[in-house]
Design a protein around this motif. Structure first.
Motif, PDB file in Angstrom:
ATOM      1  N   LEU A 104       1.024  -1.021   0.300  1.00 42.44           N
ATOM      2  CA  LEU A 104      -0.153  -0.146  -0.122  1.00 42.44           C
ATOM      3  C   LEU A 104       1.055   1.320   0.060  1.00 42.44           C
ATOM      4  N   LEU A 105       0.938   1.921  -1.153  1.00 36.36           N
ATOM      5  CA  LEU A 105       1.836   3.037  -1.238  1.00 36.36           C
ATOM      6  C   LEU A 105       1.261   4.397  -0.527  1.00 36.36           C
ATOM      7  N   LEU A 106      -0.045   4.549  -0.854  1.00 39.65           N
ATOM      8  CA  LEU A 106      -0.485   5.817  -0.348  1.00 39.65           C
ATOM      9  C   LEU A 106      -1.925   5.731  -0.154  1.00 39.65           C
ATOM     10  N   VAL A 107      -2.610   6.372   0.582  1.00 37.50           N
ATOM     11  CA  VAL A 107      -3.943   6.459   0.891  1.00 37.50           C
ATOM     12  C   VAL A 107      -4.343   8.001   0.728  1.00 37.50           C
ATOM     13  N   GLU A 108      -5.132   8.255  -0.061  1.00 37.12           N
ATOM     14  CA  GLU A 108      -5.723   9.873  -0.212  1.00 37.12           C
ATOM     15  C   GLU A 108      -7.076   9.776  -0.018  1.00 37.12           C
ATOM     16  N   ARG A 136     -19.742  18.355   0.565  1.00 37.93           N
ATOM     17  CA  ARG A 136     -19.907  18.846   2.057  1.00 37.93           C
ATOM     18  C   ARG A 136     -19.706  17.299   2.758  1.00 37.93           C
ATOM     19  N   ASN A 137     -20.411  16.275   2.332  1.00 32.63           N
ATOM     20  CA  ASN A 137     -20.477  15.124   3.103  1.00 32.63           C
ATOM     21  C   ASN A 137     -19.706  13.936   2.510  1.00 32.63           C
ATOM     22  N   ASP A 138     -19.213  14.143   1.143  1.00 32.43           N
ATOM     23  CA  ASP A 138     -18.792  13.218   0.305  1.00 32.43           C
ATOM     24  C   ASP A 138     -17.109  13.225   0.144  1.00 32.43           C
ATOM     25  N   SER A 139     -16.611  12.053   0.120  1.00 26.93           N
ATOM     26  CA  SER A 139     -15.230  11.941  -0.252  1.00 26.93           C
ATOM     27  C   SER A 139     -14.853  11.018  -1.062  1.00 26.93           C
ATOM     28  N   LEU A 140     -13.553  11.072  -1.759  1.00 27.08           N
ATOM     29  CA  LEU A 140     -13.141  10.100  -2.505  1.00 27.08           C
ATOM     30  C   LEU A 140     -11.778   9.395  -1.978  1.00 27.08           C
ATOM     31  N   LEU A 141     -11.799   8.142  -1.443  1.00 25.36           N
ATOM     32  CA  LEU A 141     -10.537   7.489  -0.994  1.00 25.36           C
ATOM     33  C   LEU A 141     -10.052   6.738  -2.123  1.00 25.36           C
ATOM     34  N   ARG A 142      -8.715   7.072  -2.336  1.00 26.93           N
ATOM     35  CA  ARG A 142      -8.129   6.657  -3.212  1.00 26.93           C
ATOM     36  C   ARG A 142      -6.712   6.007  -2.706  1.00 26.93           C
ATOM     37  N   LEU A 143      -6.678   4.588  -3.159  1.00 22.94           N
ATOM     38  CA  LEU A 143      -5.630   3.974  -2.712  1.00 22.94           C
ATOM     39  C   LEU A 143      -4.566   3.412  -3.760  1.00 22.94           C
ATOM     40  N   TYR A 144      -3.367   3.555  -3.591  1.00 21.55           N
ATOM     41  CA  TYR A 144      -2.491   3.176  -4.721  1.00 21.55           C
ATOM     42  C   TYR A 144      -1.649   2.063  -4.075  1.00 21.55           C
ATOM     43  N   ILE A 145      -1.749   0.952  -4.965  1.00 19.87           N
ATOM     44  CA  ILE A 145      -1.125  -0.400  -4.594  1.00 19.87           C
ATOM     45  C   ILE A 145      -0.067  -0.595  -5.411  1.00 19.87           C
TER      46      ILE A 145
END
Length: 154
Positions: free
Chosen positions: A21-25, A31-40
C-alpha cells in the motif's frame, strides 16, 4: 490529502494480499462526500484484477471498522508512470530518475516549495533528499515533503 490513519488501518490488509500500500488519499467532494484513493503495487506490476481483489477486501474492512464519516467512493489504483514517492525507500529506489516534489512550506533564499528535477540521492544520516534542477543542487528535508511523484520522461 494523505490519510495516515487509514493507511495504518489498511496496510496490513493489503500486505496480507501480497501488495504494497503506497498511499491513501482522502479527497473531499462536497460537504459530506469524499473519494478514498488507494495506490497499490507489487513486484510484477498491478493489473485491473489486482485492484478488484484489494477493493473487495478493503471495502469489507471499511464496512466493519467504519473509519470514514459521510459517504465515500473507494478507488484502488496502480501507481502508474507518475508513481507517488512516499517512503525513504521509494526515494532511494528511484535515484537517477526525474521527480516532482512539493514541500509543506517554502525553503531557501528563493522561498521555493516546488521542485522538479533529477533525484540524485537520499542521505539517511541527515534524512534529506538531494535533487539536481537546471544545474543547481538542492537538499530537501524528508520531513518537509508534502507530495512527490516520478515524472514521465519522453
Amino acid at each position: 490529502m494523505r490519510d495516515k490513519g487509514l493507511h495504518a488501518l489498511l496496510s496490513p490488509v493489503v500486505t496480507a494480499l501480497g501488495y504494497e500500500l503506497l498511499l491513501v488519499e482522502r479527497i473531499k467532494q462536497g460537504r459530506n462526500d469524499s473519494l478514498l484513493r488507494l495506490y497499490i503495487d507489487k513486484e510484477t506490476g498491478v493489473v485491473v484484477d489486482d485492484c478488484a481483489i484489494v477493493s473487495r477486501q478493503v471495502s469489507a474492512v471499511l464496512d466493519v471498522e467504519d473509519p470514514v464519516s459521510g459517504n465515500y467512493t473507494l478507488e484502488v489504483s496502480s501507481p502508474g508512470v507518475e508513481r507517488p514517492l512516499v517512503t525513504r525507500e521509494h526515494f532511494q529506489q528511484f535515484v537517477g530518475q526525474r521527480a516532482k516534489v512539493r514541500l509543506f512550506s517554502p525553503i531557501g533564499l528563493e522561498s521555493r516549495r516546488n521542485f522538479s528535477g533529477l533525484l540524485e540521492g537520499f542521505d539517511q544520516t541527515n534524512d534529506t533528499l538531494q535533487m539536481e534542477i537546471d544545474g543547481e543542487h538542492y537538499t530537501l528535508p524528508f520531513a518537509q515533503i508534502e507530495k512527490a511523484n516520478l515524472l514521465v520522461t519522453l
